[in-house]
Enzyme design. Structure first.
Site, mmCIF file in Angstrom:
data_model
loop_
_atom_site.group_PDB
_atom_site.id
_atom_site.type_symbol
_atom_site.label_atom_id
_atom_site.label_comp_id
_atom_site.label_asym_id
_atom_site.label_seq_id
_atom_site.Cartn_x
_atom_site.Cartn_y
_atom_site.Cartn_z
ATOM 1 N N ARG A 290 0.818 -1.227 0.000
ATOM 2 C CA ARG A 290 0.000 0.000 0.000
ATOM 3 C C ARG A 290 0.853 1.279 0.000
ATOM 4 N NH1 ARG A 290 -2.867 -3.325 3.707
ATOM 5 N NH2 ARG A 290 -4.867 -4.021 2.853
ATOM 6 N N ARG A 410 -2.527 22.125 -12.146
ATOM 7 C CA ARG A 410 -1.547 21.187 -12.692
ATOM 8 C C ARG A 410 -1.846 20.821 -14.145
ATOM 9 N NH1 ARG A 410 1.180 16.055 -9.561
ATOM 10 N NH2 ARG A 410 2.375 15.234 -11.320
ATOM 11 N N ASN A 414 -0.186 20.026 -19.178
ATOM 12 C CA ASN A 414 -0.628 19.245 -20.334
ATOM 13 C C ASN A 414 -0.578 20.037 -21.635
ATOM 14 O OD1 ASN A 414 -1.227 16.808 -18.929
ATOM 15 N ND2 ASN A 414 -3.092 17.762 -18.139
#
Length: 530
Positions: A290, A410, A414
């Site tokens: 995890r 953020r 892109n």
């Protein structure tokens, strides 16, 4: 990143500054000239007409008005600039203080040559030099590093400062993450110091070094030695090169290996390689137990500038690239500039696409800086590489720190990637990621033009920089590109989102652009393409 040159009057700051700046493709800021521009009179006239205290106030005001920027700036300060504590504090907020030091004879000669710049200099140069060195000793000693200029030429002093920055001090950039903070360390030779840094971060026990064969043959032994030197127990796990590493079957083999080797949460995974190795290792680290610690040692410019920073991890599936992944911030990223010396020219250019993207996201100073340093980057100059990687890392770190899970700002990162990823996939990955992103940025800028969001003057600026980086600006987009565009993971409710430029440093998200406009932009990108 500002480099403030401080020291006595006449020590050589004005002659060192432009030569030091050339090592990094940096701009030069002359503090006295900025004061004169603001006062609309010479520094000498300001002091004669309004007094020295007014001059010092103007000096402090000019320093306060300097804006943070990822671009590199060498600041030629006046001899008295560091006297005020607030001035030195401001310099440290913006960058580094680099002191120049010389003997009494050296300072005397310098003051004698510059007496005309200041009024009321009725004392002998040697007496003035002795007074300055005594009264300002504390201020001059409060520097991040100091270099002696006695017996050294101006180019030698500049080279010594540049070498200290590239190979000794380097640059550290802190990134705020969703789970933990991360640090990006950029300098030549840091490969040999990975172990001590990880030990300082609390790593203990067994550590899995994940790499691919070619990278391992060059750098694995240095990294394992460094890890072992602080008591860590490295085991090496080999994965395929390139996108072939980012498959579920490879991830499953790594999970099994981690369990078999007893890797626990006290140790972690060190990813040594390019972006694909980092994506895979980060994903495995995010999911094993995890979540265990991860550190990256990127060995390509693309990974240093983008992939290793920010905690995005992913593997590919049949439906598309990076569709299965997690956010998992690394403890540290170690960017050793010397590994770029062996990078093939095409891979270096591919990485430059992300640096160009970052510069356009940032500001005009960063674009200008990259333009000045581009040839140095392409020829492997370490100073130019340090500046270029720092620009990209600072831009990404600033954005990721505000939005670690891509919920808002953020998405600016892109720019060029919506069409870029689609073009890369539709080409069967025959074009590199950077080449595809370069075409994607041109496409996005053409789209912004058609939507009347930006001036037609912006795209030629972008294309000129990309061409100088030997990146494509034109491509005939395959018909399959549109099916990949529609699968873009950034789409919401079936609507594509495009990051489009308005000008350098200002971008907007645009949703649901009509098909006619999308295809018109594709025709612009395809015009004159081979």
């Amino acid at each position: 990143m500002y480099l403030f040159l401080v020291g006595p009057p006449g020590i050589g700051k004005s002659t060192v500054a432009p030569i030091l700046a050339r090592h990094f493709g940096a701009a030069v800021v002359e503090l006295d000239r900025e004061i004169e521009r603001r006062a609309r009179k010479t520094c000498k006239a300001v002091i004669e007409d309004e007094g020295m205290e007014r001059f010092r106030d103007l000096e402090s005001s000019v320093l306060a008005r300097l804006q943070p920027t990822p671009a590199w700036m060498v600041v030629d300060t006046g001899g008295g600039a560091p006297i005020r504590d607030a001035n030195r504090a401001r310099m440290r907020q913006l960058g580094l203080i680099v002191g120049l030091r010389g003997s009494l004879d050296r300072v005397t000669d310098g003051i004698a040559a510059t007496m005309a710049k200041r009024p009321h200099q009725h004392i002998a140069p040697r007496d003035r030099a002795r007074s300055v060195l005594s009264e300002r000793r504390e201020a001059y000693n409060d520097a991040d590093v100091t270099f002696d200029v006695d017996g050294a030429t101006v180019p030698e002093v500049a080279r010594a400062i540049a070498a200290w920055l590239v190979s000794a001090r380097g640059v550290r950039i802190d990134v705020a993450g969703a789970e933990r903070p991360s640090r990006v360390l950029i300098r030549a030779g840091i490969l040999d110091h990975v172990g001590p840094h990880l030990a300082d971060l609390g790593w203990r026990g067994r550590v899995a070094l994940v790499d691919e064969a070619r990278t391992a043959s060059r750098y694995e032994s240095a990294v394992t030695r460094s890890l072992a030197s602080v008591g860590l127990e490295p085991i090496t796990l080999r994965v395929p090169a390139g996108e072939g590493a980012k498959r579920l079957a490879v991830a499953a083999r790594l999970w099994d290996s981690l369990a078999r080797e007893g890797i626990g949460r006290d140790g972690g995974i060190v990813a040594l390689g390019g972006g694909s190795v980092g994506d895979l290792a980060g994903f495995v680290g995010a999911t094993y137990l995890r979540g265990i610690r991860v550190a990256h040692i990127p060995t390509t410019l693309l990974a240093m500038a983008d992939a290793a920073i920010g905690g995005k991890t992913a593997i590919d599936i049949a439906a598309g690239k990076n569709l299965v992944g997690a956010f998992h911030s690394p403890d540290a990223v170690f960017a050793d500039l010397t590994v770029l010396a062996t990078l093939p020219a095409r891979q270096l250019s591919s990485g430059l696409a992300e640096v160009v993207k970052s510069a356009f996201l940032a500001d005009r100073d960063s674009v200008a800086q990259l333009g000045r340093g581009l040839e140095g980057v392409r020829t492997g100059d370490l100073g130019a590489l340090l500046a270029a990687v720092t620009i990209a890392a600072e831009v990404k770190a600033a954005i990721v720190s505000q939005d670690p899970r891509e919920a808002g700002i953020r998405e600016l990162l892109n720019f060029g990637h919506t069409m870029g990823h689609a073009y890369e996939a539709a080409s069967g990955y025959r074009v590199t990621h950077g080449e595809a992103v370069a075409v994607g940025m041109v496409y996005a800028t053409a789209l912004a033009e058609l939507l009347e969001l930006t001036s037609p003057a912006l795209r030629p600026q972008l294309e000129q920089l990309l061409l100088r980086a030997t990146l494509p600006t034109r491509a005939r987009l395959p018909s399959a590109v549109w099916s990949f565009v529609l699968r873009d993971k950034k789409a919401r409710a079936g609507k594509l989102r495009w990051i489009l430029p308005r000008r350098i440093g200002r971008f907007s998200e645009v949703i649901d652009v009509g098909e006619r406009t999308l295809r018109a932009a594709a025709r612009i990108v395809g015009d004159r393409a081979a």
